[in-house]
Motif scaffolding. Structure first.
Motif, PDB file in Angstrom:
ATOM      1  N   ARG A 138     -22.582 -15.463  -3.768  1.00 11.27           N
ATOM      2  CA  ARG A 138     -21.495 -16.276  -4.327  1.00 11.27           C
ATOM      3  C   ARG A 138     -21.627 -16.472  -5.842  1.00 11.27           C
ATOM      4  O   ARG A 138     -20.638 -16.430  -6.552  1.00 11.27           O
ATOM      5  CB  ARG A 138     -21.456 -17.654  -3.643  1.00 11.27           C
TER       6      ARG A 138
ATOM      7  N   THR B  27     -17.152 -14.808  -3.760  1.00 16.62           N
ATOM      8  CA  THR B  27     -16.971 -16.145  -3.176  1.00 16.62           C
ATOM      9  C   THR B  27     -16.227 -16.115  -1.843  1.00 16.62           C
ATOM     10  O   THR B  27     -15.944 -17.175  -1.283  1.00 16.62           O
ATOM     11  CB  THR B  27     -16.222 -17.065  -4.150  1.00 16.62           C
ATOM     12  N   GLY B  28     -15.919 -14.932  -1.348  1.00 19.79           N
ATOM     13  CA  GLY B  28     -15.286 -14.855  -0.027  1.00 19.79           C
ATOM     14  C   GLY B  28     -16.181 -15.407   1.065  1.00 19.79           C
ATOM     15  O   GLY B  28     -15.705 -15.977   2.054  1.00 19.79           O
TER      16      GLY B  28
ATOM     17  N   LYS C 215     -18.359 -18.105   2.674  1.00 19.64           N
ATOM     18  CA  LYS C 215     -18.257 -19.565   2.506  1.00 19.64           C
ATOM     19  C   LYS C 215     -19.517 -20.282   2.988  1.00 19.64           C
ATOM     20  O   LYS C 215     -20.201 -19.800   3.900  1.00 19.64           O
ATOM     21  CB  LYS C 215     -17.066 -20.105   3.311  1.00 19.64           C
ATOM     22  N   GLU C 216     -19.750 -21.458   2.412  1.00 13.20           N
ATOM     23  CA  GLU C 216     -20.825 -22.315   2.905  1.00 13.20           C
ATOM     24  C   GLU C 216     -20.214 -23.501   3.635  1.00 13.20           C
ATOM     25  O   GLU C 216     -19.562 -24.344   3.028  1.00 13.20           O
ATOM     26  CB  GLU C 216     -21.710 -22.813   1.755  1.00 13.20           C
ATOM     27  N   GLY C 217     -20.437 -23.571   4.941  1.00 14.27           N
ATOM     28  CA  GLY C 217     -19.876 -24.668   5.719  1.00 14.27           C
ATOM     29  C   GLY C 217     -20.901 -25.703   6.110  1.00 14.27           C
ATOM     30  O   GLY C 217     -20.554 -26.849   6.390  1.00 14.27           O
ATOM     31  N   CYS C 218     -22.185 -25.306   6.179  1.00 20.16           N
ATOM     32  CA  CYS C 218     -23.183 -26.287   6.618  1.00 20.16           C
ATOM     33  C   CYS C 218     -24.530 -26.098   5.940  1.00 20.16           C
ATOM     34  O   CYS C 218     -25.293 -27.040   5.839  1.00 20.16           O
ATOM     35  CB  CYS C 218     -23.348 -26.250   8.130  1.00 20.16           C
TER      36      CYS C 218
ATOM     37  N   VAL D  32     -17.207  -9.923   3.169  1.00 21.22           N
ATOM     38  CA  VAL D  32     -15.800  -9.790   3.542  1.00 21.22           C
ATOM     39  C   VAL D  32     -15.023  -8.985   2.506  1.00 21.22           C
ATOM     40  O   VAL D  32     -14.115  -8.223   2.856  1.00 21.22           O
ATOM     41  CB  VAL D  32     -15.177 -11.194   3.760  1.00 21.22           C
ATOM     42  N   GLU D  33     -15.429  -9.087   1.245  1.00 19.65           N
ATOM     43  CA  GLU D  33     -14.734  -8.329   0.204  1.00 19.65           C
ATOM     44  C   GLU D  33     -14.929  -6.826   0.400  1.00 19.65           C
ATOM     45  O   GLU D  33     -14.046  -6.034   0.034  1.00 19.65           O
ATOM     46  CB  GLU D  33     -15.240  -8.721  -1.185  1.00 19.65           C
TER      47      GLU D  33
ATOM     48  N   GLY E  50      -8.567 -21.048   7.326  1.00 14.76           N
ATOM     49  CA  GLY E  50      -9.137 -19.878   6.679  1.00 14.76           C
ATOM     50  C   GLY E  50     -10.569 -20.008   6.212  1.00 14.76           C
ATOM     51  O   GLY E  50     -11.155 -19.031   5.765  1.00 14.76           O
ATOM     52  N   PHE E  51     -11.155 -21.183   6.333  1.00 12.13           N
ATOM     53  CA  PHE E  51     -12.501 -21.355   5.778  1.00 12.13           C
ATOM     54  C   PHE E  51     -13.555 -20.664   6.643  1.00 12.13           C
ATOM     55  O   PHE E  51     -14.537 -20.141   6.137  1.00 12.13           O
ATOM     56  CB  PHE E  51     -12.837 -22.837   5.611  1.00 12.13           C
TER      57      PHE E  51
ATOM     58  N   THR F 293     -12.799 -18.093   8.411  1.00 11.84           N
ATOM     59  CA  THR F 293     -12.284 -16.746   8.668  1.00 11.84           C
ATOM     60  C   THR F 293     -13.177 -15.619   8.150  1.00 11.84           C
ATOM     61  O   THR F 293     -13.447 -14.670   8.899  1.00 11.84           O
ATOM     62  CB  THR F 293     -10.850 -16.630   8.118  1.00 11.84           C
ATOM     63  N   PRO F 294     -13.670 -15.683   6.889  1.00 16.08           N
ATOM     64  CA  PRO F 294     -14.499 -14.569   6.438  1.00 16.08           C
ATOM     65  C   PRO F 294     -15.724 -14.337   7.335  1.00 16.08           C
ATOM     66  O   PRO F 294     -16.053 -13.193   7.661  1.00 16.08           O
ATOM     67  CB  PRO F 294     -14.903 -14.988   5.023  1.00 16.08           C
TER      68      PRO F 294
ATOM     69  N   VAL G  33     -14.592 -12.843  10.555  1.00 11.46           N
ATOM     70  CA  VAL G  33     -14.225 -11.439  10.354  1.00 11.46           C
ATOM     71  C   VAL G  33     -15.467 -10.563  10.447  1.00 11.46           C
ATOM     72  O   VAL G  33     -15.460  -9.512  11.106  1.00 11.46           O
ATOM     73  CB  VAL G  33     -13.523 -11.267   8.984  1.00 11.46           C
TER      74      VAL G  33
ATOM     75  N   LYS H 188      -6.644 -15.052   3.232  1.00  7.72           N
ATOM     76  CA  LYS H 188      -7.736 -15.715   3.943  1.00  7.72           C
ATOM     77  C   LYS H 188      -8.610 -14.717   4.690  1.00  7.72           C
ATOM     78  O   LYS H 188      -9.834 -14.863   4.704  1.00  7.72           O
ATOM     79  CB  LYS H 188      -7.174 -16.794   4.879  1.00  7.72           C
TER      80      LYS H 188
ATOM     81  N   ALA I 196      -9.047 -11.663   3.785  1.00 11.78           N
ATOM     82  CA  ALA I 196      -9.686 -10.803   2.785  1.00 11.78           C
ATOM     83  C   ALA I 196     -10.732 -11.556   1.972  1.00 11.78           C
ATOM     84  O   ALA I 196     -11.464 -10.948   1.194  1.00 11.78           O
ATOM     85  CB  ALA I 196      -8.617 -10.210   1.859  1.00 11.78           C
ATOM     86  N   GLY I 197     -10.782 -12.872   2.118  1.00  7.01           N
ATOM     87  CA  GLY I 197     -11.763 -13.664   1.368  1.00  7.01           C
ATOM     88  C   GLY I 197     -11.336 -13.921  -0.063  1.00  7.01           C
ATOM     89  O   GLY I 197     -12.139 -14.361  -0.881  1.00  7.01           O
TER      90      GLY I 197
ATOM     91  N   TYR J  31     -11.161 -21.594  -2.540  1.00  7.25           N
ATOM     92  CA  TYR J  31     -11.278 -23.009  -2.217  1.00  7.25           C
ATOM     93  C   TYR J  31     -11.991 -23.683  -3.398  1.00  7.25           C
ATOM     94  O   TYR J  31     -12.488 -23.002  -4.301  1.00  7.25           O
ATOM     95  CB  TYR J  31     -12.049 -23.175  -0.901  1.00  7.25           C
TER      96      TYR J  31
ATOM     97  N   ASP K  21     -15.190 -22.441  -4.700  1.00  8.22           N
ATOM     98  CA  ASP K  21     -15.181 -21.088  -5.256  1.00  8.22           C
ATOM     99  C   ASP K  21     -14.737 -21.076  -6.717  1.00  8.22           C
ATOM    100  O   ASP K  21     -14.700 -20.022  -7.345  1.00  8.22           O
ATOM    101  CB  ASP K  21     -14.224 -20.189  -4.452  1.00  8.22           C
TER     102      ASP K  21
ATOM    103  N   LEU L  15     -14.083 -27.285   8.605  1.00  6.33           N
ATOM    104  CA  LEU L  15     -15.181 -26.370   8.257  1.00  6.33           C
ATOM    105  C   LEU L  15     -15.530 -26.424   6.772  1.00  6.33           C
ATOM    106  O   LEU L  15     -16.664 -26.180   6.383  1.00  6.33           O
ATOM    107  CB  LEU L  15     -14.840 -24.940   8.697  1.00  6.33           C
TER     108      LEU L  15
ATOM    109  N   PRO M  29     -16.378 -28.602   3.708  1.00 10.21           N
ATOM    110  CA  PRO M  29     -16.712 -29.995   3.371  1.00 10.21           C
ATOM    111  C   PRO M  29     -15.811 -30.517   2.252  1.00 10.21           C
ATOM    112  O   PRO M  29     -15.141 -29.747   1.561  1.00 10.21           O
ATOM    113  CB  PRO M  29     -18.166 -29.900   2.886  1.00 10.21           C
TER     114      PRO M  29
ATOM    115  N   GLY N 223      -9.691 -26.255   3.533  1.00  8.66           N
ATOM    116  CA  GLY N 223     -10.288 -25.727   4.752  1.00  8.66           C
ATOM    117  C   GLY N 223     -10.352 -26.727   5.878  1.00  8.66           C
ATOM    118  O   GLY N 223     -11.416 -27.104   6.349  1.00  8.66           O
TER     119      GLY N 223
ATOM    120  N   ARG O 251     -22.973 -30.768   4.131  1.00  8.01           N
ATOM    121  CA  ARG O 251     -22.474 -31.111   5.473  1.00  8.01           C
ATOM    122  C   ARG O 251     -23.073 -32.427   5.947  1.00  8.01           C
ATOM    123  O   ARG O 251     -22.388 -33.271   6.521  1.00  8.01           O
ATOM    124  CB  ARG O 251     -22.790 -29.975   6.459  1.00  8.01           C
TER     125      ARG O 251
END
Lengths: 157, 765
Positions: free
Chosen positions: A31, A37-38, A40-43, A78-79, A103-104, A106-107, A110, B17, B19-20, B24, B27, B183, B185, B233, B267
């Protein structure tokens, strides 16, 4: 003293070299150092799957992988999978099936889905188990399954 | 070209979305940007004895550390009632209360510095249960007292039925809260442009709330605060009011340092500090005749507001009038108390108080069915609102057609197709059950929030016959861009791919209120239609000139302007726009919508809290392992009164996602609180449904009762969620032959409830 470590990657098909601190996560290399940056960091704890990338073809949560351990590896994000048009069969199927909401996730989804298709897993229960490391709070997963099915059929055809 | 309305054309945000390339907040980076972190109180309630910020300032990379005295404007946040300090001065009321803010060159430095601060706090006695908080001598959360407000409904209360009903059922339901678990934060980027002007880029549902909050803490005019919504998100209510606080923190740091500041929650911090669905205690005393026809309903609810008012009063407003569901009840008495505790404060969450009271009224309907010995479907049929008896809880008469019965019929028809179909392999110890639940959902904002029920849009036609649409309501995954695009394309006769809907920006549209209450498609769509109407006053005469007809005969479809009734006489819209451009005719128009005024009496709770209503019925089939207390939801059938389908994938996605999210609330998602502190702030310990948990979902979308939205649409975001957990509750109780009155149904709750009926009870004695 500079403790940074040189990491050579084949990143989305291109040979790249990075100098990273020993504790740097693959996620941060992607990133911040590579500007991808496609992913993502969720946790940040390997629980949600939003940061999934393919490391030598296997889906991994990049927040749990040390960048320094990836020297010599091939990484696909993902890119790199389907380009800006999202042309991988699973990406196209997600668009066609309405399997994208916020969409968060999604990458990451995918990347796991692409690996599931690559592995030729077609039984719905097995597909669900393999996708269960990628949390999605929006879709209830129904249209994601539909997209996986559709991509599998299109891919064969 | 297929008509856009009701279609499945790709959502406009889908390709970026997958394709990344959708960016957000996390980013987005700017040169010189700093990263923010928060010093939060670890325990509550407490008095701040001292706050030494030097250890934070000593961390390398730290550029600013701010405390309450450093807030340039009012040190207050709070959407409805500003009772919450942005930064606490002396009194900590809940875990996570902010004491100080840090900005540093890296996120690591910022959070390290925040953790280096060890505030000296003197613990005070706290209260953590909303019923206990009303007892004499309970510790007081705010000096104004723990009872924030009581909402009431009194309709023929205490009438004959209450005294003479031969069948009376009573219960107390204890219903837990829920974490939104979006998803992405919470996050915000604040960009100071001068000492008098700032841009905020936020992950949020309500850019106008953020605008107000930032203006207040910086002491700026609203016009000098520009808020752009970033791709967001997920929200589910969790990004309704809370992002105002995130933005206020980033804005104060940005003004103090003169540099862009980005604040992204971890998170763990997000789970620990942000608002939750309200935990509620709901008490019922309902009476019926011997056939199970309801004679009266008495409901008393206690809503755990937590330490600040937040949105609790408006959540309670909806819970109050939703308390008896879609049933005809001659005598109604409802009390809904909003009570402070020292728990995390409750906020908006999909359904806004209605899921809790729905869970309770649907449990009571099943109790009543058992008390009079009829089937749960039949007890509902006897009591549902119909075209003949259509008086709601608040005495509002609903116009025909009333689709409560149709939803019940369609959902049970879908469920009949499951007979003999189990998704879990048969096993002698598994027990199966089926449950049904209905909801009466008031569309859009309650009467009390009517002043916010408005919406703004701008439509700009381009010379190539494409259109820019600016809207005031946000896309957070639910499909607002898709429905706005569909409405605009339908009204302009364009292919959806020719309509670009841009995310809200407070500098381009007027305050459109919040993106909540399932009002997005409705409010946005009607504002767009208004703008298109205004544009056509200029476009139609030009088209008529080219077609050789009267302006009133022009219709737009399939990318052409044509003569109504004679589609062979047509010109491409591109040519009409070319002509307008050449003649310098204005091709931009604004649109506006506001809800119709209606009457409602706060004191009695009688009147018309909502303009229109939507019904829904869900039926669930479960397999229960009584030894382990495990529940597997095998099937859910959903019938929804949707008015009119705008975008088919979006509406189906809302229903499927709502069902699975509600299944999580009903079965898995337990907030483990110890004196207000969350003990399970991670997705390892706070479980949400995975791909392996999804049941088979079938659905029926009923378009027989038009709503007040564009082309007759009704909101779907919340009705999709509300009945599911109640249907699952009733299915589990059906399977086990017991009543369970606590939510969620985690394995220990089920095993406890089984008591002596547990398969091993005799062995454990």
């Amino acid at each position: 003293m500079d403790e940074r470590i040189v990491v050579r990657l084949v990143l989305n098909g291109e040979e790249r070299s990075f100098r990273v601190a020993p504790g740097r996560r693959l996620l941060d290399l992607l990133r911040e150092d590579a500007g991808l940056t496609g992913t993502k960091e969720g946790c940040g704890a390997g629980e949600c799957g939003a940061c999934t990338v393919l490391l030598d073809g296997r889906p991994v949560p990049s927040c749990l992988v040390l960048a320094a351990s990836c020297d010599g590896a091939a990484v696909v994000t993902v890119e790199g999978l389907g380009g800006p048009a999202g042309s991988h069969p699973f990406q196209r199927a997600l668009v066609a099936s309405g399997g994208v909401q916020c969409g968060f996730c999604t990458p990451g989804l995918v990347m796991t889905g692409a690996a599931v298709l690559e592995a030729g897993v077609t039984a719905p229960a097995d597909q669900a188990r393999l996708l269960s490391g990628n949390l999605c709070r929006c879709t209830g997963y129904v249209k994601v399954f539909e997209a996986l099915r559709r991509a599998g059929e299109d891919g064969d055809g | 070209m297929a008509e856009p309305l009701g279609g499945r054309h790709p959502r406009p945000d889908a390709v970026m979305k997958v394709a990344g390339s959708a960016r957000y907040v996390g980013d987005l980076a700017l040169p010189g940007m700093l990263h923010a972190a928060i010093v939060a109180a670890p325990g509550a309630p407490a008095r701040v004895v001292s706050l030494d910020l030097e250890p934070a300032r000593a961390v390398p990379g730290v550029e600013a550390v701010l405390a309450a005295g450093d807030v340039p404007g009012a040190n207050l946040v709070g959407t409805i009632f500003p009772d919450q300090p942005l930064l606490v001065e002396d009194r900590v009321r809940m875990v996570g209360d902010r004491l100080a803010l840090v900005a540093a060159r890296t996120p690591e430095a910022a959070w390290t510095a925040a953790a280096a601060v060890e505030p000296e706090l003197e613990p005070l006695p706290g209260v953590h249960d909303p019923v206990e908080a009303l007892e004499p001598g309970a510790p007081v959360v705010h000096e104004s007292g723990n009872l924030v407000r009581t909402f009431r409904v009194r309709r023929n209360a205490g009438g004959d039925g209450a005294a003479s009903a031969p069948v009376v059922v009573e219960a107390e339901y204890r219903i837990g809260g829920q974490e939104h678990a979006y998803l992405e934060p919470q996050g915000c980027l604040a960009i100071p442009e001068s000492r008098s002007r700032i841009t905020i880029v936020a992950s949020c549902q309500c850019p106008f709330y953020v605008q107000h909050a930032v203006a207040r803490v910086l002491g700026l005019p609203l016009a000098s605060v520009r808020v752009r919504q970033a791709h967001t998100g997920g929200g589910f209510g969790g990004k309704e009011d809370y992002p105002s606080e995130v933005a206020a923190c980033a804005a104060v740091l940005a003004f103090a340092t003169g540099r862009p500041v980005r604040l992204i929650y971890s998170r763990e911090y997000d789970l620990q500090a942000t608002t939750k669905r309200h935990a509620m205690v709901v008490r019922h005393r309902w009476g019926a005749d011997t056939d199970g026809r309801l004679l009266f309903a008495e409901v008393e609810s206690f809503l755990d507001a937590g330490a600040y008012v937040g949105l609790s009063t408006v959540v309670a407003e909806r819970a109050n009038v939703s308390a008896i569901g879609p049933y005809h009840v001659p005598s109604v008495k409802v009390d809904t108390h909003v009570v402070h505790t020292n728990n995390l404060f409750g906020g908006a969450y999909r359904g806004f108080g209605a899921p809790q009271v729905t869970w309770a009224h649907e449990a009571t309907m099943d109790r009543l069915a058992r008390a009079v010995g009829v089937d749960p479907v039949e007890i509902r049929r006897r009591n549902l609102l119909t075209g003949e008896s259509c008086t709601t809880c608040t005495g509002q008469e609903l116009p025909s057609p009333v689709l409560a019965g149709a939803c019940l019929d369609r959902a049970t028809e879908l469920a009949a197709a499951w007979t003999g179909s189990a998704t879990v392999a048969p096993s002698p110890h598994l027990r199966r059950g089926t449950g049904v639940a209905l909801v009466l959902y008031g569309c859009n904002l309650h009467h009390g929030g009517q002043f916010l029920d408005r919406s703004s849009a701008v439509v700009i036609l381009q010379p190539d016959a494409s259109a820019i649409v600016r809207v005031g309501l946000t896309e957070m995954g639910q499909g607002n861009l898709a429905s706005a695009q569909t409405v605009a394309a339908q009204a302009l006769g364009l292919d959806p791919s020719r309509v670009e809907v841009w995310e809200p920006d407070t500098a381009t549209v007027a305050d459109s209120g919040p993106t909540v209450a399932s009002r997005g498609a409705h409010s946005t769509g009607l504002a767009i239609l208004d703008a298109v109407r205004r544009l056509r006053r200029r476009l139609d005469p030009v088209a008529a000139g080219l077609l050789g007809c009267a302006p009133g005969e022009v219709e737009l479809a399939d990318g052409v302007a044509r003569v109504a009734g004679d589609p062979s006489r047509a010109v491409p819209l591109e040519r009409v726009l070319g002509e307008m451009t050449a003649r310098r005719i204005e091709t931009i128009a604004t649109g506006w919508w506001r809800s119709r005024p209606r009457w409602f009496d706060e004191a009695t709770g009688l009147g018309s809290p909502y303009e229109t209503y939507a019904f829904a019925c869900h039926v669930a089939q479960v397999a229960v392992d009584p030894e382990l207390g495990l529940v597997r939801v095998e099937h859910v059938a959903a019938a929804h009164d949707v008015g009119r389908i705008l975008h088919r994938d979006a509406i189906e996605g809302q229903i499927q996602g709502g069902i699975v999210q509600a299944m999580g609330w009903g079965l898995l998602e337990r907030l483990e609180l110890d004196r207000g502190r969350l003990l399970n702030p991670s997705f390892t310990d706070y479980l949400i449904p995975t791909a392996s948990d999804t049941p088979e979902i079938s659905m029926a979308l009923l378009e027989d009762a038009p709503g007040a939205g564009p082309f007759g649409a009704k909101g779907i975001g919340e009705p999709s969620f509300i009945p599911t957990a109640a249907a699952i509750r009733n299915a589990v109780c059906d399977a086990l032959g017991i009543e369970i009155d606590r939510l969620p149904f985690t394995p220990p709750v089920i095993v406890d409830a089984l008591g002596t009926a547990h398969p091993f009870a005799d062995l454990l004695d």
